[in-house]
Design an enzyme around this catalytic site. Structure first.
Site, short mmCIF file in Angstrom:
data_model
loop_
_atom_site.label_atom_id
_atom_site.label_comp_id
_atom_site.label_asym_id
_atom_site.label_seq_id
_atom_site.Cartn_x
_atom_site.Cartn_y
_atom_site.Cartn_z
N ASN A 80 -9.09 -66.87 -17.15
CA ASN A 80 -9.09 -68.33 -17.28
C ASN A 80 -7.89 -68.90 -16.55
O ASN A 80 -6.82 -68.29 -16.50
CB ASN A 80 -9.00 -68.76 -18.75
CG ASN A 80 -10.30 -68.60 -19.50
OD1 ASN A 80 -11.37 -68.51 -18.91
ND2 ASN A 80 -10.22 -68.59 -20.83
N ARG A 136 -16.09 -65.10 -20.02
CA ARG A 136 -15.39 -63.93 -19.49
C ARG A 136 -16.03 -62.63 -19.98
O ARG A 136 -16.24 -61.71 -19.16
CB ARG A 136 -13.90 -64.00 -19.86
CG ARG A 136 -13.12 -65.06 -19.09
CD ARG A 136 -11.68 -65.14 -19.52
NE ARG A 136 -11.57 -65.49 -20.93
CZ ARG A 136 -10.43 -65.49 -21.61
NH1 ARG A 136 -9.31 -65.11 -21.02
NH2 ARG A 136 -10.40 -65.84 -22.88
#
Length: 757
Positions: A37, A19
């Site tokens: 996520n 990320r």
């Protein structure tokens, strides 16, 4: 033109800095959107000029070091306008398919901080970032966020929180982030559990220098450490641990130290320094500064490098670093259990308060022809999935009894578990049950079929039967040696058919006898037994496995030999038992053939660990020996290509050479060469009958590099393509993968049935 694109990324993309990587890539390209996520991996939305979005999608293909991308899918979305790119909260809903990263060795950047007196994490034994540190062993659930790890109980301090939320910091969204102010704390305790005064690392190092034994809490469990050059300390560790002969692993501080202990090939060095940091079996240097008891009578030594900050701080000279258990028990990983079980072994406990969620042993590998050959697949590799044929039901394969692993497979992915151990031990069986439940939750797989070994008394088989009855699930039984060959096929992404050579100690045969020297014509759906070693009695059953001299008696060696004189008290009785057949089941095992030869040559009459006689026979063999005993294939009498190998002729050739005064290393070398030649002769015969030109080698006997080299070299010279293991072990640790591959292949062609009772 301004566009907005939805992106889904699947693979190992949680807990590896993915990320933050996406955030940085999007920000650099001036894109708006979000990343987060969920239970399936990572979801992304990016918006901006279409050429910038295209560059973003191409850039995703160069992810952070620990990330593994399996699939990227995109879909158009309506543009929303606005600016800025954000990491959003995780979505725990939906079907679970996100992958979990393996535990990774400390990265160079964290090591620099560890050693920098000016850094706030100087000397802190739990330093980590998005590129390294604990993962699988601390994960309790997915998505991979701090609340779903054993770090949940450690609230981040202001400094760590600032790093965690700073997109420019390499600890941006690093879930195990911590420091001395807010993270786990290291302590040294005595045998009673009382905390000892002073710096824990310095006190532990001093204790080791004085010949003490220290239990050290690692990533996946406790190790027992002692100074590797200290003969008294290593001897004390052997005595207290009740581990008489099995080699200990050695942790060296760095590569120069390793080179003082062993000779290194480039592939071995690459494995030693990889993020997985396995134990690598190396050729021991003459005069290496090690106590002889580290690896008695062994030309090889198992070496690993530090893989946690704690190891880097502790290990300044080579240390024995062996599993924290008493012989045959599973490794201790819970603090109270470790204190109770290891207090009579360790003089002190170097421990900490970060819980370990999954017990995970060190992995063990060796190198063959420049490629990795696993011996034990565990920490640093698990839970990385392996490919299996796509299609078929979700499968739970329960594995074998010894060196057990289990395997969950669905959608072309096979999750082979960490090393569980021998299910004969109650604690190991409990670990097996707990591990199955954890994998099912973690990867969201609900088995529709259970695969198992044919042996009705294996506890893994009984577990499969019990669970099948509880949940009304079908069962698929897979013959042990077919599972070995199927594991080799799956390991090499090959569907077959092949000529399969499965050599091991014992496995339950389709006819109810004990197999172990098998030549199969096999693919993933089935097999034909085309040849095998001629069965001989196994006098006393399991006792003969522990006492290899009994196999010498079973093979009919003369009572005038030294092996008979050494065991004169019961020799005649064992010979009579073998002839009568009562309490002496027939076996075609190549492992037991090696045992017989080892006993005849005086290498080993009784063993203290599985396969010891064969291991020591390989160690004493002269690798430069060029000659070999002749081998013969006798027709099986069925009118086809099937054959039987008279192993007794090889044993007699060994006896003749011994009586002629031939040196034992030469005899052992000739025997190894003969078994290798046997593989080639059998493959040539079966090629002539079937046209098959690929040979798959599997089973624990093929961990023997001297034999493996002779067989592979001979097969390739004869024009065969040869498949050997490189992702799962050839021993029973790979059985579960083979069972899963067979179950998937069979599910479409035959009904599952009940297990044997």
């Amino acid at each position: 033109m301004r566009v907005r694109t939805g992106v889904r990324v699947e693979g190992v993309v949680q807990g590896v800095g993915f990320r933050p990587f996406v955030h940085g890539l999007a920000t650099t390209l001036g894109l708006a959107g979000l990343v987060g996520n969920d239970a399936g991996g990572v979801f992304i939305e990016v918006e901006g000029e279409d050429d910038a979005v295209d560059r973003f999608l191409r850039g995703l293909r160069a992810p952070p070091p620990l990330a593994v991308i399996e699939r990227i899918t995109t879909r158009p979305l309506p543009a929303e306008g606005g600016g800025g790119f954000a990491i959003v909260g995780s979505d725990a809903g939906g079907r679970r398919s996100a992958l979990v990263s393996f535990d990774s060795a400390t990265c160079p950047a964290c090591l620099r901080e560890l050693r920098d007196p000016a850094d706030r994490r100087h000397g802190y034994p739990f330093v980590n970032c998005t590129d390294c540190g604990p993962r699988f062993t601390i994960v309790t659930d997915v998505p991979y966020d701090r609340p779903n790890t054993t770090m949940a109980g450690f609230a981040m301090c202001a400094d760590c929180a600032a790093e965690y939320h700073d997109p420019a910091d390499r600890r941006f969204h690093a879930q195990p982030v911590c420091c001395p102010a807010c993270g786990p704390r290291l302590v040294l305790r005595d045998r009673e559990g009382r905390e000892r005064a002073g710096d824990p690392i310095e006190e532990a190092r001093g204790l080791l220098r004085r010949g003490g034994i220290v239990a050290v809490k690692g990533v996946g469990g406790y190790h027992l450490a002692a100074t590797a050059a200290d003969r008294a300390a290593v001897a004390a560790l052997r005595a207290r641990k009740h581990r008489e002969d099995k080699p200990f692993a050695v942790m060296a501080p760095d590569l120069p130290s390793v080179r003082l202990l062993a000779d290194l090939e480039p592939a071995e060095e690459a494995l030693l320094t990889s993020a997985a940091r396995p134990i690598v079996l190396l050729r021991r240097r003459a005069g290496a500064p090690l106590a002889e008891a580290v690896a008695p009578g062994n030309r090889s030594i198992g070496v690993l490098l530090p893989y946690t900050p704690l190891h880097h701080l502790l290990v300044s000279e080579p240390l024995v670093m062996t599993s924290g258990n008493v012989s045959d028990e599973p490794i201790a990983y819970r603090d109270e259990d470790a204190l109770a079980r290891l207090r009579d072994i360790a003089d002190a406990f170097l421990t900490h308060d970060r819980p370990i969620h999954v017990r995970t042993d060190d992995s063990v590998v060796r190198v063959f022809q420049g490629r990795e050959l696993p011996v034990r697949r565990s920490r640093g590799y698990v839970p990385r999935p392996l490919p299996v044929p796509v299609g078929g039901p979700a499968v739970l394969a329960c594995g074998a009894e010894l060196k057990n692993t289990f395997c969950l497979a669905e959608g072309g992915r096979a999750f082979v578990s960490h090393h569980i151990g021998d299910l004969e031990n109650y604690e190991t069986l409990r670990a097996f049950r707990e591990g199955v439940g954890h994998f099912e939750r973690l990867f969201g797989i609900a088995p529709a079929v259970l695969a198992h070994d044919l042996h009705p008394e294996y506890l893994s088989t009984k577990y499969a039967v019990e669970r099948a009855e509880e949940r009304e699930l079908p069962l698929i039984g897979v013959q042990h040696h077919h599972a070995h060959i199927a594991a080799c096929l799956a390991d090499n992404e090959h569907a077959g058919p092949v000529i399969g050579v499965a050599f091991d100690g014992t496995g339950y045969g389709a006819d109810g006898t004990l197999w172990g020297g098998e030549f199969l014509l096999a693919d993933l759906t089935g097999f034909q037994r085309a040849g095998h070693l001629r069965p001989v009695p196994l006098p006393g059953g399991a006792t003969a496995i522990r006492e290899p001299w009994r196999m010498a008696a079973a093979y009919g060696v003369p009572a005038t030999l030294d092996v008979a004189r050494r065991n004169a008290a019961t020799w005649d009785q064992v010979v009579a038992v073998g002839r009568a057949g009562l309490g002496a089941p027939p076996t075609s095992s190549v492992g037991r053939l090696f045992d017989a030869v080892a006993a005849v040559l005086g290498v080993r009459d009784r063993i203290n660990y599985e396969g010891q006689a064969a291991v020591e026979l390989e160690q004493c063999a002269d690798p430069a020996e060029g000659s070999a005993y002749p081998v013969r294939l006798d027709d099986a009498g069925d009118g086809g290509p099937s054959f039987v190998v008279p192993g007794a002729e090889l044993v007699q050739a060994v006896v003749d050479d011994l009586l002629a005064g031939t040196p034992v290393p030469a005899i052992a070398g000739r025997f190894h060469n003969a078994v290798g030649d046997l593989v080639v002769a059998a493959a040539v015969r079966l090629r002539e009958a079937t046209g098959l030109t690929t040979v798959a080698l599997s089973g624990g006997v093929f961990q023997n590099l001297l034999l493996l080299k002779r067989a592979v070299t001979g097969l390739e010279a004869a024009g065969f393509a040869v498949l050997v293991h490189h992702r799962v072990p050839p021993n029973d640790g790979g059985i579960s993968l083979g069972q899963a591959a067979v179950a998937i292949a069979r599910a479409a062609t035959e009904p599952a049935g009940p297990a044997p009772r």
